[in-house]
Design a protein around this motif. Structure first.
Motif, PDB file in Angstrom:
ATOM      1  N   LEU A  24      62.669 -17.489   1.620  1.00 52.63           N
ATOM      2  CA  LEU A  24      62.017 -18.726   2.042  1.00 52.63           C
ATOM      3  C   LEU A  24      60.708 -18.964   1.287  1.00 52.63           C
ATOM      4  O   LEU A  24      60.384 -20.107   0.965  1.00 52.63           O
ATOM      5  N   ARG A  25      59.977 -17.914   0.988  1.00 58.27           N
ATOM      6  CA  ARG A  25      58.759 -18.078   0.177  1.00 58.27           C
ATOM      7  C   ARG A  25      59.111 -18.621  -1.203  1.00 58.27           C
ATOM      8  O   ARG A  25      58.451 -19.523  -1.708  1.00 58.27           O
ATOM      9  N   ARG A  26      60.126 -18.035  -1.806  1.00 54.10           N
ATOM     10  CA  ARG A  26      60.542 -18.493  -3.144  1.00 54.10           C
ATOM     11  C   ARG A  26      61.019 -19.936  -3.121  1.00 54.10           C
ATOM     12  O   ARG A  26      60.884 -20.648  -4.110  1.00 54.10           O
ATOM     13  N   SER A  27      61.531 -20.382  -1.980  1.00 59.02           N
ATOM     14  CA  SER A  27      62.036 -21.752  -1.899  1.00 59.02           C
ATOM     15  C   SER A  27      60.927 -22.779  -2.114  1.00 59.02           C
ATOM     16  O   SER A  27      61.196 -23.919  -2.514  1.00 59.02           O
ATOM     17  N   LEU A  28      59.679 -22.403  -1.866  1.00 60.10           N
ATOM     18  CA  LEU A  28      58.569 -23.338  -2.050  1.00 60.10           C
ATOM     19  C   LEU A  28      58.307 -23.667  -3.515  1.00 60.10           C
ATOM     20  O   LEU A  28      57.619 -24.634  -3.817  1.00 60.10           O
ATOM     21  N   ALA A  29      58.867 -22.886  -4.421  1.00 57.58           N
ATOM     22  CA  ALA A  29      58.698 -23.170  -5.852  1.00 57.58           C
ATOM     23  C   ALA A  29      59.600 -24.314  -6.298  1.00 57.58           C
ATOM     24  O   ALA A  29      59.429 -24.861  -7.385  1.00 57.58           O
ATOM     25  N   GLU A  30      60.543 -24.682  -5.461  1.00 51.91           N
ATOM     26  CA  GLU A  30      61.489 -25.765  -5.760  1.00 51.91           C
ATOM     27  C   GLU A  30      61.219 -26.936  -4.811  1.00 51.91           C
ATOM     28  O   GLU A  30      60.517 -26.793  -3.827  1.00 51.91           O
ATOM     29  N   ALA A  31      61.803 -28.064  -5.103  1.00 50.77           N
ATOM     30  CA  ALA A  31      61.717 -29.193  -4.170  1.00 50.77           C
ATOM     31  C   ALA A  31      62.373 -28.768  -2.860  1.00 50.77           C
ATOM     32  O   ALA A  31      63.413 -28.086  -2.874  1.00 50.77           O
ATOM     33  N   PRO A  32      61.781 -29.139  -1.728  1.00 47.96           N
ATOM     34  CA  PRO A  32      62.361 -28.721  -0.441  1.00 47.96           C
ATOM     35  C   PRO A  32      63.831 -29.124  -0.314  1.00 47.96           C
ATOM     36  O   PRO A  32      64.217 -30.249  -0.616  1.00 47.96           O
ATOM     37  N   GLY A  33      64.627 -28.148   0.101  1.00 48.82           N
ATOM     38  CA  GLY A  33      66.047 -28.395   0.323  1.00 48.82           C
ATOM     39  C   GLY A  33      66.909 -28.267  -0.905  1.00 48.82           C
ATOM     40  O   GLY A  33      68.086 -28.631  -0.870  1.00 48.82           O
ATOM     41  N   THR A  34      66.351 -27.713  -2.002  1.00 48.22           N
ATOM     42  CA  THR A  34      67.145 -27.579  -3.231  1.00 48.22           C
ATOM     43  C   THR A  34      67.349 -26.132  -3.674  1.00 48.22           C
ATOM     44  O   THR A  34      68.131 -25.886  -4.594  1.00 48.22           O
ATOM     45  N   TYR A  35      66.685 -25.187  -3.053  1.00 43.61           N
ATOM     46  CA  TYR A  35      66.801 -23.780  -3.445  1.00 43.61           C
ATOM     47  C   TYR A  35      68.017 -23.178  -2.741  1.00 43.61           C
ATOM     48  O   TYR A  35      67.991 -22.908  -1.528  1.00 43.61           O
ATOM     49  N   PRO A  40      71.780 -20.942   3.464  1.00 37.38           N
ATOM     50  CA  PRO A  40      72.368 -20.305   4.654  1.00 37.38           C
ATOM     51  C   PRO A  40      71.360 -20.055   5.771  1.00 37.38           C
ATOM     52  O   PRO A  40      71.742 -19.870   6.925  1.00 37.38           O
ATOM     53  N   LEU A  41      70.077 -20.062   5.443  1.00 39.43           N
ATOM     54  CA  LEU A  41      69.051 -19.810   6.445  1.00 39.43           C
ATOM     55  C   LEU A  41      68.659 -21.073   7.208  1.00 39.43           C
ATOM     56  O   LEU A  41      68.375 -21.025   8.401  1.00 39.43           O
ATOM     57  N   VAL A  42      68.643 -22.207   6.515  1.00 39.70           N
ATOM     58  CA  VAL A  42      68.111 -23.437   7.108  1.00 39.70           C
ATOM     59  C   VAL A  42      69.207 -24.421   7.520  1.00 39.70           C
ATOM     60  O   VAL A  42      69.107 -25.057   8.565  1.00 39.70           O
ATOM     61  N   GLU A  43      70.245 -24.548   6.711  1.00 37.54           N
ATOM     62  CA  GLU A  43      71.275 -25.556   6.988  1.00 37.54           C
ATOM     63  C   GLU A  43      71.895 -25.466   8.383  1.00 37.54           C
ATOM     64  O   GLU A  43      72.175 -26.494   8.986  1.00 37.54           O
ATOM     65  N   PRO A  44      72.104 -24.259   8.947  1.00 40.33           N
ATOM     66  CA  PRO A  44      72.668 -24.217  10.299  1.00 40.33           C
ATOM     67  C   PRO A  44      71.813 -24.943  11.339  1.00 40.33           C
ATOM     68  O   PRO A  44      72.300 -25.291  12.408  1.00 40.33           O
ATOM     69  N   HIS A  45      70.546 -25.199  11.008  1.00 37.46           N
ATOM     70  CA  HIS A  45      69.631 -25.862  11.937  1.00 37.46           C
ATOM     71  C   HIS A  45      69.380 -27.320  11.558  1.00 37.46           C
ATOM     72  O   HIS A  45      68.640 -28.012  12.258  1.00 37.46           O
ATOM     73  N   ALA A  46      69.960 -27.767  10.458  1.00 36.65           N
ATOM     74  CA  ALA A  46      69.682 -29.107   9.938  1.00 36.65           C
ATOM     75  C   ALA A  46      70.737 -30.137  10.312  1.00 36.65           C
ATOM     76  O   ALA A  46      70.641 -31.282   9.889  1.00 36.65           O
ATOM     77  N   GLY A  47      71.721 -29.747  11.083  1.00 37.94           N
ATOM     78  CA  GLY A  47      72.797 -30.667  11.453  1.00 37.94           C
ATOM     79  C   GLY A  47      72.272 -31.919  12.138  1.00 37.94           C
ATOM     80  O   GLY A  47      71.454 -31.850  13.041  1.00 37.94           O
ATOM     81  N   GLY A  48      72.722 -33.057  11.656  1.00 40.91           N
ATOM     82  CA  GLY A  48      72.351 -34.332  12.252  1.00 40.91           C
ATOM     83  C   GLY A  48      71.010 -34.890  11.802  1.00 40.91           C
ATOM     84  O   GLY A  48      70.635 -35.982  12.204  1.00 40.91           O
ATOM     85  N   LEU A  49      70.281 -34.152  10.986  1.00 41.92           N
ATOM     86  CA  LEU A  49      68.989 -34.653  10.514  1.00 41.92           C
ATOM     87  C   LEU A  49      69.187 -35.557   9.304  1.00 41.92           C
ATOM     88  O   LEU A  49      70.028 -35.281   8.450  1.00 41.92           O
ATOM     89  N   THR A  56      61.968 -31.715   5.258  1.00 41.44           N
ATOM     90  CA  THR A  56      60.809 -31.243   6.017  1.00 41.44           C
ATOM     91  C   THR A  56      61.104 -29.899   6.672  1.00 41.44           C
ATOM     92  O   THR A  56      60.237 -29.023   6.719  1.00 41.44           O
ATOM     93  N   LEU A  57      62.311 -29.718   7.147  1.00 39.97           N
ATOM     94  CA  LEU A  57      62.704 -28.453   7.758  1.00 39.97           C
ATOM     95  C   LEU A  57      62.632 -27.316   6.730  1.00 39.97           C
ATOM     96  O   LEU A  57      62.133 -26.229   7.029  1.00 39.97           O
ATOM     97  N   TYR A  58      63.100 -27.581   5.510  1.00 39.81           N
ATOM     98  CA  TYR A  58      63.002 -26.579   4.447  1.00 39.81           C
ATOM     99  C   TYR A  58      61.546 -26.276   4.102  1.00 39.81           C
ATOM    100  O   TYR A  58      61.171 -25.121   3.886  1.00 39.81           O
ATOM    101  N   LEU A  59      60.730 -27.321   4.035  1.00 37.29           N
ATOM    102  CA  LEU A  59      59.308 -27.124   3.754  1.00 37.29           C
ATOM    103  C   LEU A  59      58.671 -26.250   4.829  1.00 37.29           C
ATOM    104  O   LEU A  59      57.969 -25.279   4.521  1.00 37.29           O
ATOM    105  N   ALA A  60      58.919 -26.572   6.074  1.00 36.28           N
ATOM    106  CA  ALA A  60      58.343 -25.807   7.179  1.00 36.28           C
ATOM    107  C   ALA A  60      58.797 -24.351   7.151  1.00 36.28           C
ATOM    108  O   ALA A  60      58.011 -23.440   7.404  1.00 36.28           O
ATOM    109  N   ALA A  61      60.061 -24.127   6.818  1.00 35.68           N
ATOM    110  CA  ALA A  61      60.568 -22.753   6.738  1.00 35.68           C
ATOM    111  C   ALA A  61      59.858 -21.968   5.639  1.00 35.68           C
ATOM    112  O   ALA A  61      59.475 -20.810   5.833  1.00 35.68           O
TER     113      ALA A  61
END
Length: 172
Positions: A24-35, A40-49, A56-61
């Motif tokens: 998740l730390r490394r994900s901040l080097a990319e645009a949110p939601g593209t790493y 597998p860590l965030v998408e299970p919680h992003a349903g319906g958004l 924003t959920l990826y950024l927060a993570a």
């Protein structure tokens, strides 16, 4: 979307697998939601958004992972955390960073928030992640309600403060 449940789930995942925080730390080097490794860590919680909320959920993570395990004590709202750091450092640059954050659009938000969270985490201040996520989800409101609330909160003067200015209507 329940922000507290999201961060509780992230915490459980991180306790079970130490690579979660690094991913998740490394994900901040990319645009949110593209790493891809973060999917597998965030998408299970992003349903319906919608897409902006999903990013924003990826950024927060990613921000959570940055500040995770560095904060001490009870979680603090970001505004209060920034104030605490500004007092600890006795520095106007912290306030300037906060002003820049308040003025940030969606593209700048990622960068400005990442640096401010890193600064707060470096001082050992624990952040209230569910509250931050809830505010970030409302960041793009046309009336800038979150930004206005944060500004009022940051520059409020405690009533007992000896240097508190008199209310404008009391000066008459």
């Amino acid at each position: 979307m329940n922000p507290k449940a999201f961060f509780d789930a992230m915490e459980r995942r991180a306790q079970a697998d130490t690579s979660v925080i690094a991913t998740l730390r490394r994900s901040l080097a990319e645009a949110p939601g593209t790493y891809a490794p973060a999917f597998p860590l965030v998408e299970p919680h992003a349903g319906g958004l919608h897409e902006a909320a999903r990013r924003t959920l990826y950024l927060a993570a990613g921000l959570w992972a940055t500040g995770q395990r560095r904060g001490q004590g009870a979680p603090t709202g970001l505004v209060d955390a920034v104030q605490k750091v500004a007092r600890q450092r006795d520095s106007k640059s912290v306030e300037q960073r906060f002003v820049a954050l308040l003025d940030a659009d969606a593209d700048e938000l990622v960068w400005r928030l990442r640096h401010l969270v890193q600064l707060v985490a470096s001082e050992g201040v624990s952040i209230d992640w569910p509250a931050l996520l809830a505010d970030l989800l409302a960041w793009q409101h046309p009336e800038r309600r979150v930004q206005q609330r944060w500004a009022r909160q940051y520059w409020r003067v405690p009533a007992a403060h000896p240097d508190a200015p008199a209310p404008l209507d009391a000066a008459e």
